[in-house]
Design a protein around this motif. Structure first.
Motif, PDB file in Angstrom:
ATOM      1  N   THR A  66       5.735  -5.948   3.591  1.00 35.79           N
ATOM      2  CA  THR A  66       4.510  -6.579   4.649  1.00 35.79           C
ATOM      3  C   THR A  66       4.339  -8.052   3.888  1.00 35.79           C
ATOM      4  N   ASN A  67       3.534  -8.510   4.772  1.00 40.04           N
ATOM      5  CA  ASN A  67       3.229  -9.959   4.238  1.00 40.04           C
ATOM      6  C   ASN A  67       1.740  -9.824   3.574  1.00 40.04           C
ATOM      7  N   GLN A  68       1.295  -8.740   3.269  1.00 43.17           N
ATOM      8  CA  GLN A  68       0.006  -8.458   2.444  1.00 43.17           C
ATOM      9  C   GLN A  68       0.073  -8.764   1.047  1.00 43.17           C
ATOM     10  N   TYR A  69      -1.039  -9.538   0.769  1.00 41.15           N
ATOM     11  CA  TYR A  69      -1.109 -10.260  -0.882  1.00 41.15           C
ATOM     12  C   TYR A  69      -1.772  -9.229  -1.637  1.00 41.15           C
ATOM     13  N   CYS A  70      -1.214  -8.496  -2.412  1.00 41.98           N
ATOM     14  CA  CYS A  70      -1.668  -7.386  -3.134  1.00 41.98           C
ATOM     15  C   CYS A  70      -1.042  -7.139  -4.513  1.00 41.98           C
ATOM     16  N   ILE A  71       0.059  -8.098  -4.686  1.00 41.40           N
ATOM     17  CA  ILE A  71       0.624  -7.911  -6.009  1.00 41.40           C
ATOM     18  C   ILE A  71       0.073  -8.721  -7.292  1.00 41.40           C
ATOM     19  N   PRO A  72      -0.509  -8.127  -8.384  1.00 38.04           N
ATOM     20  CA  PRO A  72      -0.692  -9.054  -9.505  1.00 38.04           C
ATOM     21  C   PRO A  72       0.312  -9.921  -9.994  1.00 38.04           C
ATOM     22  N   PRO A  73       0.414 -10.844 -10.408  1.00 39.03           N
ATOM     23  CA  PRO A  73       1.437 -11.961 -10.799  1.00 39.03           C
ATOM     24  C   PRO A  73       1.978 -11.440 -12.212  1.00 39.03           C
ATOM     25  N   GLU A  74       1.278 -10.708 -13.307  1.00 38.97           N
ATOM     26  CA  GLU A  74       1.718 -10.284 -14.305  1.00 38.97           C
ATOM     27  C   GLU A  74       2.863  -9.291 -13.923  1.00 38.97           C
ATOM     28  N   TYR A  75       2.793  -8.494 -12.880  1.00 38.51           N
ATOM     29  CA  TYR A  75       3.694  -7.686 -12.553  1.00 38.51           C
ATOM     30  C   TYR A  75       5.194  -8.249 -12.642  1.00 38.51           C
ATOM     31  N   THR A  76       5.107  -9.474 -11.926  1.00 33.83           N
ATOM     32  CA  THR A  76       6.724 -10.312 -12.099  1.00 33.83           C
ATOM     33  C   THR A  76       7.053 -10.875 -13.271  1.00 33.83           C
ATOM     34  N   THR A  77       5.980 -10.961 -14.139  1.00 32.12           N
ATOM     35  CA  THR A  77       6.246 -11.356 -15.537  1.00 32.12           C
ATOM     36  C   THR A  77       7.138 -10.357 -16.366  1.00 32.12           C
ATOM     37  N   CYS A  78       6.351  -8.926 -16.299  1.00 33.42           N
ATOM     38  CA  CYS A  78       6.906  -7.778 -16.753  1.00 33.42           C
ATOM     39  C   CYS A  78       8.196  -7.382 -16.362  1.00 33.42           C
TER      40      CYS A  78
END
Length: 381
Positions: free
Chosen positions: A221-233
């Motif tokens: 979905t297009n919901q904005y709910c993911i903390p950006p540090e998740y991508t870094t990890c």
């Protein structure tokens, strides 16, 4: 205004896992919420966490992976009284010819996995270190002083000093969230690159154990709910999956992660180019605008910008960069995913022979939260 890349370390080869190879921390903790937050903090500080819930799992992974722990973080003191712990510790001592220090996690409370984050109440232009998690790291550094990295933010940087002079004002993310569907695609691509055999362990080692099973991934979905540090990890998990060639792993991941974005960018470019033949300068403007719009859509706010410089080059900045969000202490520019994406963008636009792109400033080194890329025309083309 001219922004020079002469003094960057991009052309100097560096090992993105140098610190992680040297400082492996074995985390044995039955409290998964706490252990995952600690794993995230350790990952963002450049170290390598091996996360297990029992001494049996610790012994099993040691026999399989032959890692060399610098420190054991122990969640439950009673683990030390078990016979298996004694056997494991003796085995470590014999093989390493030294005793591995043990740090109990008694009374350790970690409220989140943040390390270097956007706190608008503290600064609207740069990231700041989490006080509580920074204090936790200092306890580790008392035992492993060589693992310490500076908590300070560089003040004299391109993002903070040079770019404002050409109208690019530094700012941090307000929402600290990105699109659920994009992270879903990142997870899918990462699992393909990492491989099913390593997936469960590595995703837990970087603090993302909740995403081990696909049914627990965020929805498309297009919901904005993911903390950006998740991508870094997640990026670090990809690098850990092939420690002999970590940068190549990042490039493979990038090829899968942003393929949809890049295809949209290429389509927009070709549609706009179709009515007329345009020069190289306008080709680049069109591509960068399309890339910027897609990247900003993923974040739900304007966190990327570009500008043409007087010498014909282009500068592109990622504010609160999600591929470097929270990471500290790197020895060189580390945004391999964006580098790979820009390389592919030039290729899809069929202008790769006319332009060179490099990261000239990385938040993993400056700790501002912002990363800057420079596109320069190839004079030989």
């Amino acid at each position: 205004m001219t922004i020079s890349a002469d003094h960057t370390t991009f052309d100097t080869p560096h090992d993105p896992l140098e610190k992680a190879r040297k400082y492996v921390l074995l985390l044995i903790d039955a409290d998964e919420i706490r252990s995952q937050r600690i794993a995230c903090v350790l990952t963002l500080a450049g170290m390598r966490a091996i996360v297990v819930t029992t001494i049996y799992q610790a012994f099993e992974r040691f026999l399989q992976e032959r890692f060399t722990p610098s420190l054991i973080l122990l969640g439950q003191q009673e683990e030390q009284t078990k016979q298996l712990f004694g056997r494991f510790f003796q085995r470590l001592t014999q093989e390493l010819q030294r005793e591995v220090p043990i740090m109990p996690l008694t009374n350790i409370k970690i409220s989140n996995g943040d390390l270097l984050a956007a706190y608008e109440t503290l600064s609207r232009t740069t990231h700041r270190v989490s006080h509580s998690n920074g204090s936790f790291l200092k306890r580790i550094w008392e035992i492993l002083p060589g693992a310490e990295c500076s908590f300070s933010t560089e003040e004299h940087t391109v993002a903070l000093e040079a770019l404002p002079k050409i109208g690019l004002t530094p700012h941090v993310t307000r929402t600290k969230r990105s699109m659920a569907s994009h992270f879903h695609h990142q997870l899918k691509a990462a699992r393909q690159v990492i491989g099913y055999d390593q997936w469960d362990n590595l995703i837990s080692d970087v603090g993302l154990a909740q995403f081990r099973k696909e049914e627990h991934w965020p929805p498309l979905t297009n919901q904005y709910c993911i903390p950006p540090e998740y991508t870094t990890c997640l990026n670090r998990a990809v690098l850990f999956s092939n420690p002999e060639q970590p940068a190549r792993q990042a490039y493979k991941w990038a090829g899968r992660v942003d393929s949809d974005i890049l295809q949209k960018v290429a389509l927009i470019f070709l549609m706009q180019q179709a009515p007329k033949i345009i020069g190289q300068d306008w080709n680049m403007r069109t591509l960068l605008t399309a890339f910027m719009n897609e990247a900003n859509t993923t974040r739900g706010e304007k966190l990327t910008e570009w500008k043409r410089l007087d010498n014909g080059s282009f500068v592109f900045v990622f504010y609160s960069n999600m591929f470097a969000y929270g990471f500290m202490g790197a020895s060189g520019p580390s945004c391999y995913v964006w580098q790979a994406s820009f390389d592919k963008m030039l290729e899809l636009g069929k202008i790769q022979n006319h332009w060179q792109v490099r990261e000239i400033e990385c938040s993993c080194q400056t700790h501002t939260g912002h990363c800057v890329f420079l596109f320069t025309p190839n004079t030989a083309s």
